[in-house]
Design an enzyme around this catalytic site. Structure first.
Site, PDB file in Angstrom:
ATOM      1  N   GLN A 150       0.841  -1.197   0.000  1.00  0.00           N
ATOM      2  CA  GLN A 150       0.000   0.000   0.000  1.00  0.00           C
ATOM      3  C   GLN A 150       0.875   1.244   0.000  1.00  0.00           C
ATOM      4  O   GLN A 150       2.090   1.164   0.214  1.00  0.00           O
ATOM      5  CB  GLN A 150      -0.949  -0.025   1.194  1.00  0.00           C
ATOM      6  CG  GLN A 150      -1.969  -1.145   1.084  1.00  0.00           C
ATOM      7  CD  GLN A 150      -3.032  -1.121   2.169  1.00  0.00           C
ATOM      8  OE1 GLN A 150      -2.782  -0.730   3.296  1.00  0.00           O
ATOM      9  NE2 GLN A 150      -4.229  -1.553   1.819  1.00  0.00           N
ATOM     10  N   SER A 182      -5.076  -8.040   4.748  1.00  0.00           N
ATOM     11  CA  SER A 182      -6.215  -7.187   4.405  1.00  0.00           C
ATOM     12  C   SER A 182      -7.328  -8.093   3.928  1.00  0.00           C
ATOM     13  O   SER A 182      -7.113  -8.911   3.031  1.00  0.00           O
ATOM     14  CB  SER A 182      -5.846  -6.181   3.308  1.00  0.00           C
ATOM     15  OG  SER A 182      -7.007  -5.654   2.686  1.00  0.00           O
ATOM     16  N   GLY A 183      -8.515  -7.954   4.505  1.00  0.00           N
ATOM     17  CA  GLY A 183      -9.628  -8.799   4.100  1.00  0.00           C
ATOM     18  C   GLY A 183     -10.072  -8.545   2.678  1.00  0.00           C
ATOM     19  O   GLY A 183     -10.258  -9.485   1.886  1.00  0.00           O
ATOM     20  N   SER A 184     -10.249  -7.278   2.299  1.00  0.00           N
ATOM     21  CA  SER A 184     -10.706  -6.979   0.939  1.00  0.00           C
ATOM     22  C   SER A 184      -9.674  -7.433  -0.084  1.00  0.00           C
ATOM     23  O   SER A 184     -10.029  -7.999  -1.134  1.00  0.00           O
ATOM     24  CB  SER A 184     -10.987  -5.476   0.791  1.00  0.00           C
ATOM     25  OG  SER A 184      -9.814  -4.707   0.943  1.00  0.00           O
ATOM     26  N   CYS A 235     -13.951  -3.234   5.028  1.00  0.00           N
ATOM     27  CA  CYS A 235     -12.676  -3.497   5.704  1.00  0.00           C
ATOM     28  C   CYS A 235     -12.733  -4.796   6.507  1.00  0.00           C
ATOM     29  O   CYS A 235     -13.330  -4.856   7.581  1.00  0.00           O
ATOM     30  CB  CYS A 235     -12.270  -2.339   6.604  1.00  0.00           C
ATOM     31  SG  CYS A 235     -10.620  -2.523   7.303  1.00  0.00           S
ATOM     32  N   GLY A 236     -12.079  -5.832   5.993  1.00  0.00           N
ATOM     33  CA  GLY A 236     -12.136  -7.145   6.630  1.00  0.00           C
ATOM     34  C   GLY A 236     -11.362  -7.241   7.925  1.00  0.00           C
ATOM     35  O   GLY A 236     -11.864  -7.778   8.919  1.00  0.00           O
ATOM     36  N   THR A 237     -10.115  -6.731   7.951  1.00  0.00           N
ATOM     37  CA  THR A 237      -9.343  -6.795   9.184  1.00  0.00           C
ATOM     38  C   THR A 237      -9.938  -5.884  10.254  1.00  0.00           C
ATOM     39  O   THR A 237      -9.876  -6.185  11.447  1.00  0.00           O
ATOM     40  CB  THR A 237      -7.871  -6.441   8.932  1.00  0.00           C
ATOM     41  OG1 THR A 237      -7.804  -5.289   8.080  1.00  0.00           O
ATOM     42  CG2 THR A 237      -7.131  -7.598   8.286  1.00  0.00           C
TER      43      THR A 237
END
Length: 338
Positions: free
Chosen positions: A83, A91-93, A253-255
């Site tokens: 990033q 990162s979940g996404s 946001c997964g995390t």
């Protein structure tokens, strides 16, 4: 045309959040574990991330998903997120983007109705269970790294908003979770700029006094982001993760959703089997299921599953001409901030 470096990507978005999956051009990263590879990218050689994530090849929005050979023999592929601020463990996404890319392009054979891809991350193994139909991934469910609350109701004093309370949580990376009403804003598209700049400002202030130490993996140390949150009338959680240099996460946001479940568990608000919908600033949704209790070092923790969907929108080839005057990219304050 002459290039001395070439990268291929499958370009994917997860509920609007861009994750460009590197499928060719990087053989491996030094390190015997994914944590060592992450450390190498952040502390030894940051050139790949800077080259890809800076202008003119990219910009402040979105990420690159770096796939490497897995270090753990139980996994199919290694996974690190590049990033604009640094390389991140999870990162979940982006994990949903990577899973969708490797299955829909045949890098991992797709099996209908369910395919499983196990990602080796610096935060641990992440099993991605993909629901597939007609050659397409229609849902990805991630068995997330254990999440825990390192501090509940911590406070940072500010001149602008007075004392701001936050929960310091780990959900794959460290977050400061902040109830958005404390800064006088709502999570809405028209407030994205104000939320982003405020969140990055708060993150920098908190990080200056809070080392955010992981109890077992030093490569995971350090506060990554502030996530703003608020409760929706239908029981969902509205979220806005704010990312350096200053933007709002387009996905739920997964995390961060993983971290929020740990807070609910710590407050006695959920039990195994409960589900929480996380809704993004633009209305996309993830579903987080609390699976079971566990521990991480001295912390009570939760194991959760986060589900969502991603869509491929392009395939790119990125190269570096040896005469290019910007081989490491550049950043300007008009879009990147100070």
């Amino acid at each position: 045309m002459r290039w001395n470096r070439t990268i291929q990507t499958v370009d994917v978005h997860c509920e609007g959040e861009i994750g460009r999956v590197i499928t060719g051009g990087v053989l491996n990263i030094p390190g015997a574990t994914m944590a060592e590879k992450l450390h190498h990218l952040n502390a030894v050689d940051d050139g790949l991330r800077r080259w890809l994530c800076s202008e003119p090849r990219s910009g402040p929005a979105g990420s690159f998903c770096l796939l490497t050979p897995a270090c753990d023999p139980r996994a199919d592929v290694g996974f690190i997120v590049l990033q604009p601020d640094q390389a991140h463990a999870m990162s979940g996404s982006n994990a949903m983007c990577a899973t969708t890319a490797v299955l829909e392009t045949g890098m991992v054979p797709m099996v209908e109705p369910v395919s499983v891809v196990t990602l080796d991350t610096a935060a641990g193994l992440v099993k991605a269970t993909a629901t597939c139909a007609g050659g397409k991934v229609v849902k990805v469910t991630l068995d997330m790294p254990p999440s825990f609350v390192a501090q509940r109701d911590a406070v940072i004093e500010t001149a602008e908003w007075g004392p701001v309370r936050y929960d310091l949580c780990f959900g794959g990376i460290f977050y400061a979770l902040v109830d958005v009403d404390q800064i006088g804003l709502t999570i809405a598209p028209e407030n994205a700029r104000a939320l982003a700049m405020t969140g990055v400002d708060l993150r920098n202030r908190i990080a200056a006094v809070e080392p955010a130490l992981h109890p077992t993996v030093p490569a995971l140390n350090g506060l990554s982001y502030v996530m703003f949150r608020s409760d929706e009338p239908d029981g969902a959680l509205r979220t806005c993760t704010t990312l350096r240099p200053g933007r709002a996460d387009r996905s739920p946001c997964g995390t961060g959703s993983n971290s929020n479940m740990a807070v609910r568990h710590a407050r006695g608000l959920v039990k195994p089997g409960d589900q929480v919908v996380s809704r993004s600033i633009i209305g996309g949704e993830f579903v987080t299921e609390f699976v079971e209790e566990t521990t991480v070092g001295p912390y009570r923790a939760t194991r959760n599953r986060v589900s969502g969907q991603a869509w491929i929108y392009g395939i790119s080839q990125i190269g570096l001409d040896p005469s290019d005057p910007f081989p490491e990219g550049f950043r300007l304050s008009d879009t990147w901030g100070g």
